[in-house]
Design a protein around this motif. Sequence first.
Motif, short mmCIF file in Angstrom:
data_model
loop_
_atom_site.label_atom_id
_atom_site.label_comp_id
_atom_site.label_asym_id
_atom_site.label_seq_id
_atom_site.Cartn_x
_atom_site.Cartn_y
_atom_site.Cartn_z
N TYR A 143 -34.88 18.63 -5.79
CA TYR A 143 -36.11 17.76 -5.54
C TYR A 143 -35.75 16.34 -5.33
O TYR A 143 -34.66 15.76 -5.65
CB TYR A 143 -36.98 17.89 -7.00
N GLU A 192 -39.30 13.32 -6.71
CA GLU A 192 -40.23 14.41 -7.55
C GLU A 192 -40.92 15.34 -6.47
O GLU A 192 -41.94 15.99 -6.94
CB GLU A 192 -41.39 13.52 -7.94
N CYS A 198 -41.02 19.05 -11.22
CA CYS A 198 -40.56 18.02 -11.66
C CYS A 198 -41.81 16.98 -11.87
O CYS A 198 -42.32 16.34 -11.06
CB CYS A 198 -39.68 17.36 -10.29
N SER A 239 -39.55 11.25 -12.45
CA SER A 239 -38.31 11.17 -11.86
C SER A 239 -37.14 11.60 -12.85
O SER A 239 -35.90 11.52 -12.66
CB SER A 239 -38.04 9.66 -11.50
N LEU A 273 -36.93 17.58 -15.14
CA LEU A 273 -36.95 18.86 -14.16
C LEU A 273 -37.06 19.88 -15.14
O LEU A 273 -36.28 19.93 -15.90
CB LEU A 273 -35.68 18.90 -13.44
N CYS A 305 -28.36 22.10 -14.46
CA CYS A 305 -29.17 21.35 -13.86
C CYS A 305 -28.36 19.96 -13.33
O CYS A 305 -26.96 19.73 -14.00
CB CYS A 305 -30.02 20.78 -14.72
N SER A 336 -28.16 16.19 -11.11
CA SER A 336 -28.84 14.80 -10.49
C SER A 336 -27.82 14.10 -9.80
O SER A 336 -26.77 13.98 -9.77
CB SER A 336 -29.66 14.14 -11.65
#
Lengths: 114, 112
Positions: free
Chosen positions: A49, A52, A68, A71, A74, A91, A93
């Motif tokens: 993503y 978003e 999502c 921001s 998730l 996960c 980021s």
Amino acid sequence: DTEVTQTPKHLVMGMTNKKSLKCEQHMGHRAMYWYKQKAKKPPELMFVYSYEKLSINESVPSRFSPECPNSSLLNLHLHALQPEDSALYLCASSRVWGLGSPLHFGNGTRLTVT
Amino acid sequence: KQEVTQIPAALSVPEGENLVLNCSFTDSAIYNLQWFRQDPGKGLTSLLLIQSSQREQTSGRLNASLDKSSGRSTLYIAASQPGDSATYLCAVNEGANSKLTFGKGITLSVRP
């Protein structure tokens, strides 16, 4: 302590159940990722993503549904999974999607499908 | 297609040894390379990140080098300790979509 938080740490579900995995980061990152890791294998990318919006779906079966909502969050919604879907779900980021932005991983959710 | 290789798959050493973990990749057009540590059943902890323009990075007892032209990176661990026992993965980031290509990892066991 990881800056990417995943819940739950462990999940056992039957093949007819519906469950969700959650991931949260407060680093202001605008890209978030789901990876799947089977035992003694490297992680495999599932979804990306960016701002978003779903940017990459690595041909993942529809029984996995990402979301999502903002921001920082998730989710991965699970429905009608198979025993072979048992794995560690990670996960991650990054500040942005692309440009070599390094990924920060959470501790994962250990999923067992019975 | 990028391929990342880590050999051997497992390594056992006595405490105190200096050791080198190797990583090779087939396509040198990378943005950066990361070394991760993974404890059993846990997530990935980033150890060192080397940008494509850099030759090495250091953090404590760890030193990672990158030779992009030859498609190689090494992770040097000085004075190994039992607490260093874990699986070490290298991953290359080709930048365009931040997609990481991982090696299969090296499982390190440091014997007391």
